[in-house]
Scaffold this motif. Structure first.
Motif, PDB file in Angstrom:
ATOM      1  N   ASP A   1      -0.821  -6.621  11.981  1.00  0.00           N
ATOM      2  CA  ASP A   1       0.240  -7.118  12.298  1.00  0.00           C
ATOM      3  C   ASP A   1       1.250  -7.598  10.963  1.00  0.00           C
ATOM      4  N   GLN A   2       1.825  -6.585  10.359  1.00  0.00           N
ATOM      5  CA  GLN A   2       2.221  -6.973   8.947  1.00  0.00           C
ATOM      6  C   GLN A   2       3.411  -7.553   8.864  1.00  0.00           C
ATOM      7  N   ILE A   3       3.684  -8.576   8.174  1.00  0.00           N
ATOM      8  CA  ILE A   3       4.856  -9.269   8.019  1.00  0.00           C
ATOM      9  C   ILE A   3       5.364  -9.084   6.428  1.00  0.00           C
ATOM     10  N   PHE A   4       6.464  -8.794   6.343  1.00  0.00           N
ATOM     11  CA  PHE A   4       7.014  -8.437   5.249  1.00  0.00           C
ATOM     12  C   PHE A   4       8.111  -9.277   4.514  1.00  0.00           C
ATOM     13  N   ASP A   5       8.086  -9.752   3.195  1.00  0.00           N
ATOM     14  CA  ASP A   5       9.194 -10.696   2.804  1.00  0.00           C
ATOM     15  C   ASP A   5      10.516  -9.992   2.839  1.00  0.00           C
ATOM     16  N   GLU A   6      11.623 -10.617   2.796  1.00  0.00           N
ATOM     17  CA  GLU A   6      12.808 -10.090   2.702  1.00  0.00           C
ATOM     18  C   GLU A   6      13.072  -9.335   1.668  1.00  0.00           C
ATOM     19  N   SER A   7      12.448  -9.381   0.539  1.00  0.00           N
ATOM     20  CA  SER A   7      12.705  -8.761  -0.362  1.00  0.00           C
ATOM     21  C   SER A   7      11.947  -7.475  -0.692  1.00  0.00           C
ATOM     22  N   PHE A   8      11.003  -7.021   0.379  1.00  0.00           N
ATOM     23  CA  PHE A   8      10.371  -5.794   0.499  1.00  0.00           C
ATOM     24  C   PHE A   8      11.139  -4.925   0.596  1.00  0.00           C
TER      25      PHE A   8
ATOM     26  N   VAL B   1      10.062   2.276  -0.717  1.00  0.00           N
ATOM     27  CA  VAL B   1       8.722   2.577  -1.744  1.00  0.00           C
ATOM     28  C   VAL B   1       7.747   3.283  -0.788  1.00  0.00           C
ATOM     29  N   PRO B   2       7.020   2.617   0.034  1.00  0.00           N
ATOM     30  CA  PRO B   2       5.852   3.388   0.789  1.00  0.00           C
ATOM     31  C   PRO B   2       6.185   4.448   1.484  1.00  0.00           C
ATOM     32  N   THR B   3       7.665   4.595   1.901  1.00  0.00           N
ATOM     33  CA  THR B   3       8.122   5.875   2.437  1.00  0.00           C
ATOM     34  C   THR B   3       8.168   7.099   1.427  1.00  0.00           C
ATOM     35  N   LEU B   4       8.538   6.892   0.334  1.00  0.00           N
ATOM     36  CA  LEU B   4       8.563   7.578  -0.804  1.00  0.00           C
ATOM     37  C   LEU B   4       7.018   8.118  -1.176  1.00  0.00           C
ATOM     38  N   PHE B   5       6.086   7.206  -1.168  1.00  0.00           N
ATOM     39  CA  PHE B   5       4.863   7.701  -1.526  1.00  0.00           C
ATOM     40  C   PHE B   5       4.265   8.357  -0.147  1.00  0.00           C
ATOM     41  N   ASN B   6       4.584   7.989   0.894  1.00  0.00           N
ATOM     42  CA  ASN B   6       4.012   8.815   2.095  1.00  0.00           C
ATOM     43  C   ASN B   6       4.526  10.207   2.125  1.00  0.00           C
ATOM     44  N   GLU B   7       5.999  10.447   1.983  1.00  0.00           N
ATOM     45  CA  GLU B   7       6.437  11.815   1.852  1.00  0.00           C
ATOM     46  C   GLU B   7       5.765  12.590   0.709  1.00  0.00           C
ATOM     47  N   GLY B   8       5.670  12.054  -0.709  1.00  0.00           N
ATOM     48  CA  GLY B   8       4.839  12.479  -1.677  1.00  0.00           C
ATOM     49  C   GLY B   8       3.531  12.829  -1.171  1.00  0.00           C
ATOM     50  N   GLN B   9       2.671  12.116  -0.624  1.00  0.00           N
ATOM     51  CA  GLN B   9       1.419  12.513  -0.047  1.00  0.00           C
ATOM     52  C   GLN B   9       1.639  13.834   0.945  1.00  0.00           C
ATOM     53  N   SER B  10       2.731  13.829   1.615  1.00  0.00           N
ATOM     54  CA  SER B  10       2.714  15.044   2.516  1.00  0.00           C
ATOM     55  C   SER B  10       3.133  16.361   1.846  1.00  0.00           C
ATOM     56  N   VAL B  11       3.893  16.372   0.868  1.00  0.00           N
ATOM     57  CA  VAL B  11       4.226  17.220   0.163  1.00  0.00           C
ATOM     58  C   VAL B  11       2.941  17.871  -0.539  1.00  0.00           C
ATOM     59  N   LEU B  12       2.293  16.859  -1.051  1.00  0.00           N
ATOM     60  CA  LEU B  12       0.839  17.058  -1.956  1.00  0.00           C
ATOM     61  C   LEU B  12       0.049  17.860  -0.685  1.00  0.00           C
ATOM     62  N   SER B  13       0.087  17.446   0.637  1.00  0.00           N
ATOM     63  CA  SER B  13      -0.881  17.963   1.420  1.00  0.00           C
ATOM     64  C   SER B  13      -0.473  19.307   1.753  1.00  0.00           C
TER      65      SER B  13
END
Length: 214
Positions: free
Chosen positions: A178-185, A189-201
């Motif tokens: 149950d993640q709660i993110f600050d408004e400045s989040f 950024v995590p989407t970019l890294f996740n896509e990078g992981q998939s290209v690495l895959s």
């Protein structure tokens, strides 16, 4: 064997099973005119075997499932070695489901996708998109690329990583964070890294950006 499922928000389509393995099930959308699947069982066997038996593009012929699950972690319901765990995840089955769908003309260039909503209970409606959950560990593949080994298999490696990553970060084998993110989040950024992981895959499975025909 045929199943019906929600696809592209509220639209319901019929799919027929074209591959049944120990780690994945593959279904092809049914052509309503001919009442036959768009993708044959023979082709389904080639695609399914690359995922769980032997990937012809990997230097050691290691299947896509083994490479992705070992490096990026398991999806909900199946262990890194292909054994049943956590009561089979959302749908109670250890196999990952691949749905080969017929895209709209405006989306023919989309190779495939994973959508997190399917990890919610079946029938759950995402208030943001209206998408209805199919309640299973599902990866969608565009059937227009089904006869192209590099396109369809690299997409499996790419989108399967997203499924595994979602379990590692949010589902947590059924415990759901149950993640709660600050408004400045910045969610980009995590989407970019996740896509990078998939290209690495893709690359780790033998589908380098420099390979012939890619």
């Amino acid at each position: 064997e045929r199943i019906s499922g929600h696809f592209a928000e509220i639209f319901k389509k019929e799919f027929e099973k074209i591959y049944s393995g120990s780690k994945c099930l593959i279904y092809s959308e049914v052509n309503t005119t001919s009442d036959t699947p768009y993708v044959s069982q023979d082709r389904g066997s080639v695609i399914g075997d690359a995922f769980e038996v032997s990937n012809p593009f990997h230097p050691d012929l290691t299947p896509i499932f083994d490479v992705v699950s070992t490096i990026f972690g398991n999806p909900w319901g199946i262990s890194e070695t292909g054994e049943l765990r956590d009561d089979g995840g959302r749908d109670g089955e250890k196999q990952v489901i691949f749905l080969l769908y017929k895209s709209k003309s405006s989306h023919e260039g989309t190779y495939g996708y994973f959508y997190w909503v399917d990890e919610e209970e079946k029938g759950f409606v995402d208030p943001g998109s209206g998408y209805i959950s199919n309640g299973a560990e599902i990866v969608y593949l565009n059937q227009v690329f089904a006869d192209d080994d590099i396109a369809i298999m690299s997409t499996m490696a790419h989108e399967y990583q997203h499924l595994c990553d979602y379990n590692q970060r949010f589902v947590l084998d059924g415990n759901f964070t149950d993640q709660i993110f600050d408004e400045s989040f910045d969610a980009d950024v995590p989407t970019l890294f996740n896509e990078g992981q998939s290209v690495l895959s893709e690359d780790l499975n033998g589908f380098s950006l420099k390979m012939n025909g890619n």
